[in-house]
Every structure is written in structure tokens, then in C-alpha cells.
Design a protein around this motif. Structure first.
Motif, PDB file in Angstrom:
ATOM      1  N   GLY A 479       0.813  -1.201   0.000  1.00  0.00           N
ATOM      2  CA  GLY A 479       0.000   0.000   0.000  1.00  0.00           C
ATOM      3  C   GLY A 479       0.845   1.249   0.000  1.00  0.00           C
ATOM      4  O   GLY A 479       2.061   1.214   0.220  1.00  0.00           O
ATOM      5  N   VAL A 480       0.190   2.360  -0.257  1.00  0.00           N
ATOM      6  CA  VAL A 480       0.885   3.645  -0.335  1.00  0.00           C
ATOM      7  C   VAL A 480       1.345   4.073   1.044  1.00  0.00           C
ATOM      8  O   VAL A 480       0.830   3.627   2.072  1.00  0.00           O
ATOM      9  N   ASN A 481       2.340   4.960   1.064  1.00  0.00           N
ATOM     10  CA  ASN A 481       2.771   5.540   2.326  1.00  0.00           C
ATOM     11  C   ASN A 481       1.625   6.316   2.955  1.00  0.00           C
ATOM     12  O   ASN A 481       0.855   6.996   2.262  1.00  0.00           O
ATOM     13  N   SER A 482       1.519   6.215   4.264  1.00  0.00           N
ATOM     14  CA  SER A 482       0.454   6.884   5.036  1.00  0.00           C
ATOM     15  C   SER A 482      -0.927   6.397   4.631  1.00  0.00           C
ATOM     16  O   SER A 482      -1.921   7.090   4.849  1.00  0.00           O
ATOM     17  N   VAL A 602       3.293 -16.485  -2.674  1.00  0.00           N
ATOM     18  CA  VAL A 602       2.998 -15.609  -1.543  1.00  0.00           C
ATOM     19  C   VAL A 602       1.761 -14.772  -1.847  1.00  0.00           C
ATOM     20  O   VAL A 602       1.677 -14.122  -2.895  1.00  0.00           O
ATOM     21  N   ALA A 603       0.796 -14.784  -0.908  1.00  0.00           N
ATOM     22  CA  ALA A 603      -0.398 -13.951  -1.060  1.00  0.00           C
ATOM     23  C   ALA A 603      -0.026 -12.486  -0.807  1.00  0.00           C
ATOM     24  O   ALA A 603       0.764 -12.180   0.085  1.00  0.00           O
ATOM     25  N   VAL A 604      -0.606 -11.602  -1.608  1.00  0.00           N
ATOM     26  CA  VAL A 604      -0.355 -10.162  -1.448  1.00  0.00           C
ATOM     27  C   VAL A 604      -1.691  -9.440  -1.387  1.00  0.00           C
ATOM     28  O   VAL A 604      -2.536  -9.588  -2.271  1.00  0.00           O
ATOM     29  N   ASP A 605      -1.900  -8.671  -0.319  1.00  0.00           N
ATOM     30  CA  ASP A 605      -3.081  -7.821  -0.187  1.00  0.00           C
ATOM     31  C   ASP A 605      -2.638  -6.376  -0.303  1.00  0.00           C
ATOM     32  O   ASP A 605      -1.476  -6.036  -0.060  1.00  0.00           O
ATOM     33  N   GLY A 606      -3.570  -5.503  -0.650  1.00  0.00           N
ATOM     34  CA  GLY A 606      -3.186  -4.115  -0.845  1.00  0.00           C
ATOM     35  C   GLY A 606      -4.187  -3.121  -0.297  1.00  0.00           C
ATOM     36  O   GLY A 606      -5.397  -3.288  -0.454  1.00  0.00           O
ATOM     37  N   ILE A 607      -3.660  -2.097   0.354  1.00  0.00           N
ATOM     38  CA  ILE A 607      -4.474  -0.952   0.754  1.00  0.00           C
ATOM     39  C   ILE A 607      -4.388   0.049  -0.383  1.00  0.00           C
ATOM     40  O   ILE A 607      -3.343   0.671  -0.601  1.00  0.00           O
ATOM     41  N   GLU A 608      -5.463   0.176  -1.104  1.00  0.00           N
ATOM     42  CA  GLU A 608      -5.449   0.898  -2.367  1.00  0.00           C
ATOM     43  C   GLU A 608      -5.777   2.380  -2.182  1.00  0.00           C
ATOM     44  O   GLU A 608      -6.763   2.741  -1.522  1.00  0.00           O
ATOM     45  N   ALA A 609      -4.949   3.220  -2.787  1.00  0.00           N
ATOM     46  CA  ALA A 609      -5.267   4.645  -2.859  1.00  0.00           C
ATOM     47  C   ALA A 609      -6.154   4.858  -4.073  1.00  0.00           C
ATOM     48  O   ALA A 609      -5.845   4.408  -5.181  1.00  0.00           O
ATOM     49  N   VAL A 610      -7.259   5.525  -3.873  1.00  0.00           N
ATOM     50  CA  VAL A 610      -8.202   5.728  -4.978  1.00  0.00           C
ATOM     51  C   VAL A 610      -7.885   6.991  -5.761  1.00  0.00           C
ATOM     52  O   VAL A 610      -8.543   7.278  -6.767  1.00  0.00           O
ATOM     53  N   VAL A 619      -7.808   7.088   0.352  1.00  0.00           N
ATOM     54  CA  VAL A 619      -7.447   5.676   0.503  1.00  0.00           C
ATOM     55  C   VAL A 619      -8.652   4.860   0.934  1.00  0.00           C
ATOM     56  O   VAL A 619      -9.450   5.293   1.763  1.00  0.00           O
ATOM     57  N   ASP A 620      -8.774   3.662   0.369  1.00  0.00           N
ATOM     58  CA  ASP A 620      -9.725   2.666   0.856  1.00  0.00           C
ATOM     59  C   ASP A 620      -8.994   1.870   1.935  1.00  0.00           C
ATOM     60  O   ASP A 620      -8.094   1.078   1.645  1.00  0.00           O
ATOM     61  N   ARG A 621      -9.342   2.099   3.196  1.00  0.00           N
ATOM     62  CA  ARG A 621      -8.554   1.551   4.312  1.00  0.00           C
ATOM     63  C   ARG A 621      -8.637   0.033   4.415  1.00  0.00           C
ATOM     64  O   ARG A 621      -7.783  -0.587   5.051  1.00  0.00           O
ATOM     65  N   SER A 622      -9.641  -0.581   3.831  1.00  0.00           N
ATOM     66  CA  SER A 622      -9.759  -2.037   3.909  1.00  0.00           C
ATOM     67  C   SER A 622      -8.882  -2.675   2.829  1.00  0.00           C
ATOM     68  O   SER A 622      -9.076  -2.418   1.631  1.00  0.00           O
TER      69      SER A 622
END
Length: 656
Positions: A479-482, A602-610, A619-622
Motif C-alpha cells: 500500500g501507499v505511504n500513510s 505468496v499472497a499479497v493484499d493491498g491498501i489501495e489509494a483511490v 485511501v480505501d482503508r480495507s
């Protein structure tokens, strides 16, 4: 309970605990406040002892919090709970709640928390709780007007131990007992051989006194209630406001407390109050009585028709001339009347009864004299009698009231304890209400959180975006910084800790697998030197050799060294954890490199910045499952490519 069997309790601490009344109950209930009363045991040490006792009872060997950051998460959770307790007892008692691997301990607290969450922490109830505190024992009591007597040296030692508040005297014969009877208002004789003896004073032969000493020192009970009046009344109010039924009859308790003054004396008895006033005012009454008698004589002498003018005669008298025979011959009736007036003043001003008034006869009288003077020995005898009567009356009333209060002591103590425990329940209730908590399900492995919000963020809880996130096995979180990666780890860690404490968690719903150890590694502050890097690798070497059932949370481990090496190291750690079936979330910006180096998918999840709005990330925090989140630089380049007519930014964007 064998105190030394509690982990961390040695012989000295065990000896200190043994000095407590009912230390075993205090340990089993986690009563930190009472444990801290033991000699040289601080409150922090008391909390540790209480936790160790609970662990031992549930077979919990500890070790759930496996890293410093895991400890910090627990401390933060505990602080949030303690901030919602009103009493100091409640704050200390909450220290005995800890994350456990014991099913019985977790279930015990879950049962407690389920009931606690039903409590309604109204402002009136919290205000009433503010006055409740643990009851303190009555100490430092000294009784000087009564004593214990015995002829036996061994009984003397027993009496000193059983009745430390009273003087204990050794006697050899009846004469000495008579002297004690004249010196003390009451004498308790422990030797049956003195039964039936007739001596002056209130002497009572009570061979079994040491078997129930509290009956002979009613001050113990009365002082206890006097010194604990405020917390007792506050606890009574708590139960009334809460609508709970304490073991103690509140009307009886309040009525009894109304009869005890601040020093533990009895109030509300007319005879005792009269005697107290009489003792206190005796000297003033005698002095005024002298004036009353002398005023009468002065008037009588001034009115006499004798060879010398009455006023001259009065002057001579006042200069000290002998007038005994003159008074006897000329003023006998007036002198008798002056004595009578003086005596009447004492009797009336002190409200003496007929028996007490007999002692006044000796205070004034005898050979006629002017000025009229009191007999100090008679006054002293009257004072002694009044004092003895006062003390006997006080002791009688104290004994009767103490017997009544002894019946209330255990119920009253239980009432206060339940009020204090209610504060602990309300703290959990307030925590659950303030942070929209639910009791989680403990099952399976990994975790599943819906609508989780972290109360650890430096923003109002209402402003925290909810997070949905679940993990099975080993996962990278990108995910993105912050964007909220660290706060997501904190949320997962907090929910895992609270769930294993048996407490509600800040989420709409949550499932947490059984965790044997929580390993949470915070982000390193900069690249490590060679020594620190080696130490960190050793720490992770120990991690992968640990037992199963661990939950591992790691925040940007790549910062410890060069990115290329970090990706390989993280990949190796993930492989070991994957093979062991552990649950883990690693926050990293090196997902591609780690995937390439790892020997499994390896599974990768992401906190996506919209997107970017006015220079700020939205950001979508989920975290999105199986999604590699775009970086902040990519979003900025994308924004510039959309705004520019040239091809530079579009070409640059294609390289991401």
C-alpha cells in the motif's frame, strides 16, 4: 495455597503475603489493592503477583506477548480500560486481565465481560462510585480506662497478643486486684480462681476472654466503621443507584453508622452525653458554685446589725480576720444556706442524679468560713466517680453497638467489594460502548475482521474509517505511504490481544484463531549497522524455530538493510512460517522481489489509494485481497500524465 508455588514468589514475598488477612482469597480474586498492603509489596509488584496467581490457577505459563511491540499494544489496551474505571481499585484490578492461552481463563473473562457489557454506566452511578474505596482495617487503637489482669505469665503473653489495645497487668493477690479496680473503670480477670471475689470497682472474671477478644474491645469494630464511614455510605448509594441487592441491610447499616461518631464513640445516648458534660464542666461548676455561696454570704454579712458597721465588718473579713466564731454565732443559718446554694448549683448545672449528688455533700461544708471554699479531695472523688460512670456507660453502649455492627461487618465488606467489582464491570462496559465493541469468536486460524476501528490512532474514534480484513496463512500487505498499513497491523494486534484477554474488540464482528504467541515487530528506524542487523536476524531465527499457533505481524522489515537483500531475507522467513502453518502479515513495499525470491506463491493484499485530491491521498482503508497496491509515486505520475499533453509522463507511467 502454597504461596511459593506462585511463579516469581520467593520465601520473603510469601512471608509478607502471610501477614495479610485471607491472602488466598485476595490472590484468587486478583485483589491488587489488598495484596499491596503486605509489607514491602508495591502496587506494581502486587499486580504481577496477582497475574502470576491467576496464571498458575489456569495452567497458563505466559509468553503470549512475545515482543516489545506486542507488550506495547497490551499496555495501550490496558490503559484504555483503566481510563474508564472510576476507583483506584478498579484501575489496579484491571491489571490482572491479560492475554492468555488458557481456554479456562479466556472463558472465565468472557463470561465476566458478557455480563459487564449489559451494565449501564449512568452518570449517577459513576458519580456514586467516586466515593468507594477498599475498607481499611482499624489500627493504632489504645484503650486506657480498662485493663486485663492475670496471675499467670503465659496467659499474660497470650493476652498481650490477643488484646494489644488494652493494658495487661500481672497480679499476685486480692489486694492488687482491688487497686486495679480503683484505677480502671473495668478490670477483666482471666483467672477463674478470683470468681466471687468482692473488691471495689467494676471487676469481671472472664476466663474465656481471649477466645473472643473482639467482645472486650468494642473499639475495634466501632473504629473500623467510623474510619470507613464514607466508603460504606458511598457503596450503599452505588447499590441503590444500580438497583442491585447487596448482602447488607442498608437501613440497618445507616442507622448504626448514625450512632458512631468520627472517633468511634457512641452518640445519641442522653445519659452518656450528660456524664460527658458533667466531667468536662465539673471544675467550672465548682468555681461558679463557690461564687454563688460567697455572694449569698457577702449579702448576709453586709446586712448584719453588729457593733461594727456591717460594711467595716465585711472589710475586716475580706482582709483575713478570724470570723469563724462570728459566722457560727451570728450567721449560722446564712452559712448553711450558702453551702446549700453552692451544692444545688453543682447538682443542677451538671444534672447529677441522686447517687452522684451524694458526693457533692462533701465538696462544701464543714466549719463555717468566709470566703466559702471547696474541698479539692471531694471534688477529685466526684470527678473519679463521674469519669468511671461515664466510661462504664460508654463501654456498655459500645459493647452493645459493636455487637450489632459485628453482625453487619461481613455483609458490609461484601457490599463494598461488590461495588468495587461493579466499577471493573462498568469499565469494560464503557470500553465496549465507547469503541463499538463486540465479543469475538475464537476459532480456526488467522483472523477475520469486519468493521474494525482502532482506538489507538491520534484522531477522534468517530473519525476512524472502518476496516474489513482477514488473513489465513502468510500474507504480504502492500500500500501507499500513510495509507494505513501500520494502523491495520495495530488493529489486528489489538484485536488479537483483547480476544485472548477474553474482552470485547472494536469491530462489528471478528473471528480470531487461537494464538500461542503474538510476535509484532515495529518498523525499524533506518538501516541497521552490521551488529544490529545480525542481532535482528538472530531474533527472526528464533521466531521461525518457535512453536505453532503464532501470529506474526511485521512492519517494513526491509528497512533494516538494502532492498535486494531484504527481499531475500523476508522471503526466507515467510517460507518457514508458511511451512509451519503460522499466520502472518508482513507490511512491505518489496512484494514483487519477495514473490520472486520465495519458494511458494505468496499472497499479497493491498491498501489501495483511490487517487489524489488537492495533493492528498484518498485511501480505501480495507485491504483488497490478492491485490498489489499502487505506490504513491505511481499515483503522482498518473496524475501528471493525465494533466500533460507530452509523452514523458505517459512513458514513465508504463514503467510501473
Amino acid at each position: 495455597m502454597e504461596f511459593t508455588a506462585i511463579p516469581g514468589v520467593g520465601a520473603k514475598t510469601a512471608a509478607a503475603l502471610a501477614e495479610l488477612d485471607d491472602a488466598e482469597t485476595a490472590l484468587r480474586s486478583g485483589d491488587v489493592a489488598r495484596i499491596a498492603r503486605a509489607p514491602k509489596i508495591t502496587e506494581g509488584r502486587a499486580a504481577a503477583i496477582a497475574r502470576a496467581a491467576v496464571r498458575r490457577e489456569h495452567g497458563d505459563e505466559g509468553g503470549f506477548l512475545a515482543t516489545d511491540r506486542a507488550d506495547e499494544i497490551y499496555d495501550d489496551a490496558l490503559s484504555l480500560l483503566q481510563a474508564r474505571a472510576v476507583t483506584e481499585y478498579g484501575k489496579k484490578r484491571l491489571q490482572t486481565f491479560f492475554p492468555s492461552t488458557s481456554d479456562s481463563r479466556i472463558e472465565e473473562v468472557r463470561t465476566f465481560a458478557t455480563a459487564a457489557m449489559e451494565r449501564d454506566p449512568t452518570p449517577e452511578l459513576l458519580e456514586a462510585l467516586a466515593g468507594v474505596e477498599p475498607l481499611e482495617p482499624a489500627e493504632g487503637i489504645r484503650v486506657r480506662e480498662r485493663c486485663v489482669a492475670t496471675t499467670d505469665a503465659e496467659r499474660y503473653a497470650e493476652a498481650k497478643a490477643a488484646l494489644p489495645e488494652l493494658p495487661v497487668e500481672v497480679i499476685d493477690e486480692r489486694r492488687e486486684l482491688g487497686e486495679l479496680g480503683r484505677s480502671y473503670s473495668t478490670v477483666y480477670v482471666l483467672d477463674a480462681a478470683f470468681a466471687g471475689i468482692d473488691v471495689d470497682g467494676d471487676v469481671r472474671v472472664v476466663p474465656d476472654a481471649l477466645e473472643h477478644p473482639e467482645e472486650f474491645v468494642p473499639e475495634r469494630t466501632l473504629t473500623f466503621f467510623a474510619e470507613n464511614r464514607e466508603p460504606l455510605l458511598a457503596a450503599a448509594e452505588v447499590h441503590e443507584v444500580a438497583g442491585t441487592q447487596p448482602d447488607c441491610d442498608l437501613d440497618s447499616l445507616r442507622a448504626a453508622l448514625d450512632r458512631v461518631d468520627e472517633e468511634g464513640g457512641v452518640v445519641g445516648d442522653a445519659k452518656l452525653e450528660r456524664l460527658e458534660v458533667a466531667v468536662d464542666d465539673l471544675d467550672a461548676a465548682v468555681s461558679t458554685a463557690e461564687s454563688v455561696g460567697n455572694d449569698h454570704l457577702r449579702d448576709a454579712i453586709g446586712e448584719q446589725d453588729v457593733t461594727i458597721e456591717g460594711t467595716d465588718f465585711l472589710s475586716l473579713v475580706e482582709q483575713g480576720a478570724r470570723v469563724d466564731s462570728l459566722l457560727s454565732r451570728e450567721l449560722a443559718d446564712d452559712y448553711d444556706r450558702a453551702v446549700e446554694l453552692a451544692r444545688e448549683h453543682i447538682v443542677e448545672s451538671l444534672d447529677l442524679d441522686s447517687g452522684e449528688a451524694e458526693f457533692v455533700e462533701r465538696v462544701f461544708g464543714g466549719e463555717p468560713e468566709f470566703p466559702l471554699e471547696h474541698n479539692e479531695e471531694a471534688v477529685s472523688r466526684l470527678r473519679t466517680e463521674l469519669t468511671a460512670d461515664r466510661d462504664r456507660r460508654a463501654n456498655q453502649l459500645e459493647t452493645e453497638l459493636a455487637a450489632e455492627l459485628r453482625e453487619l461487618r461481613e455483609p458490609a465488606a461484601s457490599m463494598v467489594e461488590s461495588a468495587l467489582e461493579l466499577d471493573v464491570e462498568l469499565a469494560v462496559s464503557r470500553f465496549a460502548r465507547d469503541f463499538d465493541c463486540v465479543l469475538p469468536t475464537l476459532a480456526g486460524s488467522g483472523f477475520e475482521i469486519e468493521g474494525g476501528r482502532s482506538p489507538l490512532l491520534d484522531v477522534p474514534f468517530e473519525a476512524v474509517d472502518p476496516v474489513d480484513y482477514g488473513v489465513e496463512g502468510v500474507t504480504l500487505l502492500s500500500g501507499v505511504n500513510s495509507g494505513g498499513k501500520t494502523s491495520t497491523l495495530d488493529l489486528v494486534g489489538l484485536i488479537a490481544v483483547l480476544a485472548h484477554m477474553g474482552l470485547p474488540v472494536p469491530a462489528e464482528s471478528a473471528r480470531v484463531g487461537r494464538v500461542s504467541e503474538l510476535h509484532y515487530y515495529a518498523k525499524s528506524q533506518g538501516t541497521l549497522d552490521a551488529g544490529a542487523f545480525e542481532s535482528t536476524l538472530r531474533e527472526f531465527g528464533d521466531l521461525v524455530e518457535g512453536e505453532s499457533g503464532r501470529l506474526v505481524l511485521v512492519d517494513e522489515l526491509e528497512s533494516i538493510t538494502e532492498p535486494g537483500a531484504s527481499a531475500k531475507i523476508i522471503a526466507g522467513i515467510l517460507e518457514e512460517l508458511h511451512d509451519q502453518g503460522a499466520s502472518a502479515v508482513f507490511v512491505s513495499h518489496l512484494a514483487d522481489g519477495i514473490r520472486e525470491a520465495a519458494g511458494f506463491d505468496v499472497a499479497v493484499d493491498g491498501i489501495e489509494a483511490v487517487g489524489l485530491v488537492d495533493g492528498e491521498l484518498r485511501v480505501d482503508r480495507s485491504p483488497k485481497k490478492d491485490h498489489l497496491a499502487r505506490s504513491t509515486p505511481e499515483l503522482i505520475v498518473e496524475k501528471l500524465a493525465g494533466e500533460s499533453e507530452g509523452g514523458f509522463y505517459r512513458d514513465l507511467l508504463e514503467k510501473f
